[in-house]
Motif scaffolding. Structure first.
Motif, PDB file in Angstrom:
ATOM      1  N   ILE A  75       8.524  -9.118   1.111  1.00 35.13           N
ATOM      2  CA  ILE A  75       7.085  -9.148   0.811  1.00 35.13           C
ATOM      3  C   ILE A  75       6.834 -10.728   0.172  1.00 35.13           C
ATOM      4  O   ILE A  75       5.816 -11.339   0.431  1.00 35.13           O
ATOM      5  CB  ILE A  75       6.840  -8.185  -0.372  1.00 35.13           C
ATOM      6  N   ASN A  78       6.163 -13.032   2.858  1.00 34.65           N
ATOM      7  CA  ASN A  78       5.087 -12.904   3.371  1.00 34.65           C
ATOM      8  C   ASN A  78       3.948 -13.651   2.358  1.00 34.65           C
ATOM      9  O   ASN A  78       3.141 -14.510   3.038  1.00 34.65           O
ATOM     10  CB  ASN A  78       4.563 -11.318   3.529  1.00 34.65           C
ATOM     11  N   VAL A  79       3.946 -13.639   1.196  1.00 38.17           N
ATOM     12  CA  VAL A  79       3.031 -14.214   0.180  1.00 38.17           C
ATOM     13  C   VAL A  79       3.422 -15.791   0.259  1.00 38.17           C
ATOM     14  O   VAL A  79       2.314 -16.396   0.311  1.00 38.17           O
ATOM     15  CB  VAL A  79       3.288 -13.769  -1.208  1.00 38.17           C
ATOM     16  N   TYR A 101      -5.608 -10.340   3.136  1.00 34.18           N
ATOM     17  CA  TYR A 101      -4.195  -9.838   3.464  1.00 34.18           C
ATOM     18  C   TYR A 101      -3.185 -10.210   2.202  1.00 34.18           C
ATOM     19  O   TYR A 101      -2.427  -9.417   2.083  1.00 34.18           O
ATOM     20  CB  TYR A 101      -3.611 -10.623   4.651  1.00 34.18           C
ATOM     21  N   TYR A 102      -3.625 -11.100   1.600  1.00 34.69           N
ATOM     22  CA  TYR A 102      -3.014 -11.791   0.264  1.00 34.69           C
ATOM     23  C   TYR A 102      -2.795 -10.530  -0.592  1.00 34.69           C
ATOM     24  O   TYR A 102      -1.863 -10.057  -1.439  1.00 34.69           O
ATOM     25  CB  TYR A 102      -3.219 -12.960  -0.269  1.00 34.69           C
ATOM     26  N   ARG A 104      -3.718  -7.398  -0.103  1.00 31.86           N
ATOM     27  CA  ARG A 104      -2.784  -6.079   0.366  1.00 31.86           C
ATOM     28  C   ARG A 104      -1.306  -6.226  -0.230  1.00 31.86           C
ATOM     29  O   ARG A 104      -0.771  -5.555  -0.722  1.00 31.86           O
ATOM     30  CB  ARG A 104      -2.943  -5.861   1.656  1.00 31.86           C
ATOM     31  N   GLN A 105      -0.889  -7.566   0.280  1.00 33.77           N
ATOM     32  CA  GLN A 105       0.552  -7.702   0.024  1.00 33.77           C
ATOM     33  C   GLN A 105       1.011  -7.710  -1.628  1.00 33.77           C
ATOM     34  O   GLN A 105       2.032  -7.235  -2.095  1.00 33.77           O
ATOM     35  CB  GLN A 105       1.038  -9.158   0.567  1.00 33.77           C
ATOM     36  N   LYS A 106       0.027  -8.166  -2.219  1.00 36.03           N
ATOM     37  CA  LYS A 106       0.136  -8.196  -3.744  1.00 36.03           C
ATOM     38  C   LYS A 106       0.053  -6.649  -4.163  1.00 36.03           C
ATOM     39  O   LYS A 106       1.192  -6.395  -5.232  1.00 36.03           O
ATOM     40  CB  LYS A 106      -1.145  -9.018  -4.608  1.00 36.03           C
ATOM     41  N   VAL A 108       1.127  -4.280  -2.574  1.00 34.00           N
ATOM     42  CA  VAL A 108       2.480  -3.501  -2.282  1.00 34.00           C
ATOM     43  C   VAL A 108       3.628  -4.175  -3.129  1.00 34.00           C
ATOM     44  O   VAL A 108       4.255  -3.364  -3.354  1.00 34.00           O
ATOM     45  CB  VAL A 108       2.573  -3.946  -0.621  1.00 34.00           C
ATOM     46  N   TYR A 109       3.632  -5.324  -3.327  1.00 35.47           N
ATOM     47  CA  TYR A 109       4.628  -6.173  -4.106  1.00 35.47           C
ATOM     48  C   TYR A 109       4.666  -5.303  -5.492  1.00 35.47           C
ATOM     49  O   TYR A 109       5.553  -4.988  -6.121  1.00 35.47           O
ATOM     50  CB  TYR A 109       4.321  -7.495  -4.341  1.00 35.47           C
TER      51      TYR A 109
END
Length: 129
Positions: A75, A78-79, A101-102, A104-106, A108-109
């Motif tokens: 993750i 990805n960030v 997208y950022y 969403r990844q945040k 998940v993180y």
């Protein structure tokens, strides 16, 4: 001074029942010997054998932490890629997509960080009992 020949070329064949072999193999697995032959030689020559005992709850904890660490690392990569792209983007539409997208990844993180905290809490409670 001549070098001692460390090439082990002589064999000893030994027959065992399946139960005897399992017992030897289980003892070998609890030792620090790398190979069964090394373990057998140590037994035959009355050399000390170091054994180690595993704490299953600690093993489970470490396995879980390794998985979580790998996920967090992916993750984080990805960030970092997103941030690099955000610095080079000039079109508004692409910028908006990357920003979504950022986010969403945040999420998940942060969910993974919560998972880590929950696992640490569970393990702590187990150990304190």
């Amino acid at each position: 001074m001549e070098k001692e020949n460390s090439n082990k070329s002589r064999r000893i064949t030994l027959r065992m029942t399946p139960q005897e072999y399992r017992e030897i193999e289980n003892r070998f697995k609890k030792s620090t010997c790398r190979k069964l032959s090394e373990y057998a030689r140590n037994l035959l020559f009355n050399k000390p054998i170091t054994t180690h005992y595993r704490n299953q709850s600690l093993d489970d904890f470490m396995e879980e932490m390794i998985l979580l660490r790998n996920e967090l690392s992916a993750i984080g990569n990805n960030v970092n890629q997103i941030v690099k792209k955000l610095n080079t983007v000039q079109e508004t539409l692409e910028f908006r997509d990357l920003l979504m997208y950022y986010e969403r990844q945040k999420r998940v993180y942060f969910q993974k960080v919560d998972d880590i905290q929950n696992h640490i809490h569970q393990i702590t409670n187990k150990w304190l009992q």
